[in-house]
Write a protein that holds these residues in place. Structure first.
Motif, short mmCIF file in Angstrom:
data_model
loop_
_atom_site.label_atom_id
_atom_site.label_comp_id
_atom_site.label_asym_id
_atom_site.label_seq_id
_atom_site.Cartn_x
_atom_site.Cartn_y
_atom_site.Cartn_z
N GLU A 244 0.86 -1.19 0.00
CA GLU A 244 0.00 0.00 0.00
C GLU A 244 0.89 1.23 0.00
O GLU A 244 2.02 1.20 0.49
N ILE A 245 0.38 2.31 -0.53
CA ILE A 245 1.05 3.60 -0.43
C ILE A 245 0.06 4.60 0.15
O ILE A 245 -1.06 4.74 -0.34
N TRP A 246 0.48 5.25 1.23
CA TRP A 246 -0.27 6.35 1.82
C TRP A 246 0.47 7.64 1.52
O TRP A 246 1.69 7.72 1.70
N ARG A 247 -0.26 8.66 1.10
CA ARG A 247 0.31 10.00 0.90
C ARG A 247 -0.53 10.99 1.70
O ARG A 247 -1.75 11.03 1.56
N MET A 248 0.13 11.77 2.55
CA MET A 248 -0.57 12.74 3.40
C MET A 248 -0.22 14.15 2.93
O MET A 248 0.96 14.48 2.72
N PHE A 249 -1.24 15.00 2.79
CA PHE A 249 -1.05 16.37 2.32
C PHE A 249 -1.90 17.33 3.15
O PHE A 249 -2.99 16.97 3.60
N PRO A 250 -1.43 18.56 3.33
CA PRO A 250 -2.34 19.59 3.85
C PRO A 250 -3.52 19.75 2.90
O PRO A 250 -3.35 19.71 1.68
N ALA A 251 -4.71 19.90 3.46
CA ALA A 251 -5.91 20.02 2.62
C ALA A 251 -6.31 21.45 2.38
O ALA A 251 -7.12 21.73 1.49
N ASP A 252 -5.75 22.38 3.15
CA ASP A 252 -6.19 23.78 3.08
C ASP A 252 -4.99 24.67 3.36
O ASP A 252 -4.33 24.53 4.39
N ASP A 253 -4.70 25.58 2.43
CA ASP A 253 -3.55 26.47 2.59
C ASP A 253 -3.66 27.33 3.84
O ASP A 253 -2.65 27.75 4.42
N GLU A 254 -4.88 27.61 4.26
CA GLU A 254 -5.09 28.53 5.37
C GLU A 254 -5.31 27.82 6.71
O GLU A 254 -5.29 28.46 7.75
N ASP A 255 -5.57 26.51 6.68
CA ASP A 255 -5.93 25.79 7.90
C ASP A 255 -5.04 24.56 8.06
O ASP A 255 -5.27 23.54 7.40
N PRO A 256 -4.05 24.61 8.93
CA PRO A 256 -3.16 23.46 9.11
C PRO A 256 -3.80 22.28 9.82
O PRO A 256 -3.17 21.24 9.98
N ASP A 257 -5.05 22.44 10.26
CA ASP A 257 -5.74 21.38 10.98
C ASP A 257 -6.54 20.46 10.07
O ASP A 257 -7.34 19.66 10.54
N GLN A 258 -6.35 20.54 8.76
CA GLN A 258 -7.05 19.68 7.82
C GLN A 258 -6.06 18.99 6.89
O GLN A 258 -5.09 19.62 6.44
N CYS A 259 -6.30 17.73 6.63
CA CYS A 259 -5.40 17.01 5.73
C CYS A 259 -6.19 16.09 4.81
O CYS A 259 -7.34 15.74 5.07
N ILE A 260 -5.54 15.72 3.72
CA ILE A 260 -6.00 14.67 2.83
C ILE A 260 -5.07 13.48 3.02
O ILE A 260 -3.85 13.60 2.88
N ALA A 261 -5.65 12.34 3.36
CA ALA A 261 -4.89 11.10 3.47
C ALA A 261 -5.34 10.19 2.34
O ALA A 261 -6.49 9.78 2.28
N GLU A 262 -4.42 9.88 1.45
CA GLU A 262 -4.75 9.10 0.25
C GLU A 262 -4.08 7.74 0.33
O GLU A 262 -2.88 7.64 0.55
N ALA A 263 -4.87 6.68 0.17
CA ALA A 263 -4.35 5.31 0.23
C ALA A 263 -4.53 4.63 -1.11
O ALA A 263 -5.60 4.72 -1.72
N SER A 264 -3.49 3.93 -1.57
CA SER A 264 -3.56 3.14 -2.80
C SER A 264 -3.15 1.71 -2.49
O SER A 264 -2.18 1.47 -1.75
N LEU A 265 -3.87 0.75 -3.05
CA LEU A 265 -3.61 -0.67 -2.84
C LEU A 265 -3.08 -1.29 -4.13
O LEU A 265 -3.63 -1.04 -5.21
N TYR A 266 -2.02 -2.10 -4.00
CA TYR A 266 -1.39 -2.74 -5.15
C TYR A 266 -1.32 -4.24 -4.91
O TYR A 266 -0.86 -4.70 -3.86
#
Length: 328
Positions: A244-266
């Motif tokens: 699996e690959i997880w990639r974590m990113f900030p979801a909002d330039d103005e709010d550091p308390d939000q993220c996008i967590a993306e998971a891919s299965l191979y």
């Protein structure tokens, strides 16, 4: 700017772009990226932005592409990013196709993984991507796997908290008592560091069965979860026979308390029938349910505690070396 546009970001895997004309788009780092494999099998990375009025050229992913035509006014580009259709004719005196290429980004493909430096004019030092792990990751043959699917979660927590949930196993017999605790030995792990990156090895309970076997028959990969932390925001998790690959990113330039967590299965082989599809779907559902409903729900509570500002610090113990190393 320093972590997500100032250094190479892992964008995709080679098995997602196997054939000429295969393409995908990615916006997670804040820069719209278009990846495409050309007719010679080479990868190109461009800004997913038309040179006319700035519209997106493509969305999602696809196959057998021969060109990208802007949906706004019809400017067309080939797989090398060269402008081939300038319309309407005669409307742009002094502008020609030869000097109106798409903005190109540096791209590196190594051991089935693809990085892009999301700014023009730079270079990627491929030898610096996986120091000390190069031959090890090559041995998995990741390019020969099949991309089963990708899912994304938007959560109210900082993206680094999402990473933290994978960096120790002491919580497994508590937080995951009813889900994955029967699978893993809690509180046991090995942490190795490689420059900015790490390798974490967590044994499954089945590993003790090897005690009664000759050492030449031991199979570490079959009986462990191996987490490669590819700084700053990517986790490559080997799960016995798939990854699996997880990639974590900030979801909002103005709010550091939000993220996008993306998971891919191979998966190790293509999904050929409904039974196999159902098997891997159950695996994917278990993964997402455990991480979202247990790890990330608790991490959102941690974030709320941070925001309350009732204390100035948290504490990492000597049994949590990966956490200290990662944040340092």
């Amino acid at each position: 700017q320093r972590l997500f546009t100032g250094r190479p970001v892992l964008i995709a895997t080679s098995c997602q772009l196997k054939a000429p004309g295969d393409y995908l788009t990615d916006d997670r780092c804040g820069v719209p990226i278009l990846l495409v494999r050309n007719r010679d099998g080479k990868l190109n990375a461009f800004a997913n932005v038309c040179r006319h009025r700035g519209a997106r050229l493509a969305d999602g992913c696809g196959r057998d592409k021969t060109s990208f035509v802007c949906p706004y006014h019809g400017w067309g580009y080939n797989l090398e990013g060269k402008l081939r259709i300038l319309s309407p004719r005669g409307a742009f005196p002094g502008l020609d196709c030869e000097h109106t290429d798409l903005v190109r980004f540096p791209v590196a493909e190594r051991h089935g993984l693809i990085w892009v430096l999301p700014q023009p004019g730079g270079t990627i030092n491929e030898d610096a991507l996986l120091p000390g792990l190069d031959s090890e990751l090559a041995s998995y043959g990741l390019a020969d796997f099949t991309h089963f699917g990708t899912r994304a979660l938007r959560k109210r927590l900082n993206w680094k908290l999402a990473i933290d949930t994978f960096l120790e196993s002491w919580h497994i017999d508590k937080l995951h008592r009813e889900t994955i605790n029967p699978i893993f030995l809690p509180g046991i792990g090995l942490v190795d560091t490689f420059g900015d990156n790490m390798r974490l090895t967590f044994p499954r309970r089945s590993i003790v069965d090897m005690r009664n076997q000759p050492e030449e028959n031991w199979d570490l990969l079959r009986h462990t979860l191996i987490v490669y932390v590819l700084f700053p925001n990517t986790l490559l998790n080997w799960q016995g026979r798939h990854f699996e690959i997880w990639r974590m990113f900030p979801a909002d330039d103005e709010d550091p308390d939000q993220c996008i967590a993306e998971a891919s299965l191979y998966t190790p082989t293509p999904v050929g029938n409904a039974q196999t599809d159902a098997y891997w779907r159950r695996n994917f559902d278990l993964l997402m349910n455990v991480v979202e409903k247990e790890d990330f729900d608790l991490a959102e509570q941690i974030q709320r505690g941070f925001n309350a500002r009732t204390q100035q610090s948290i504490t990492f113990g000597r049994h949590e070396p990966a956490l200290g190393y990662y944040h340092e």
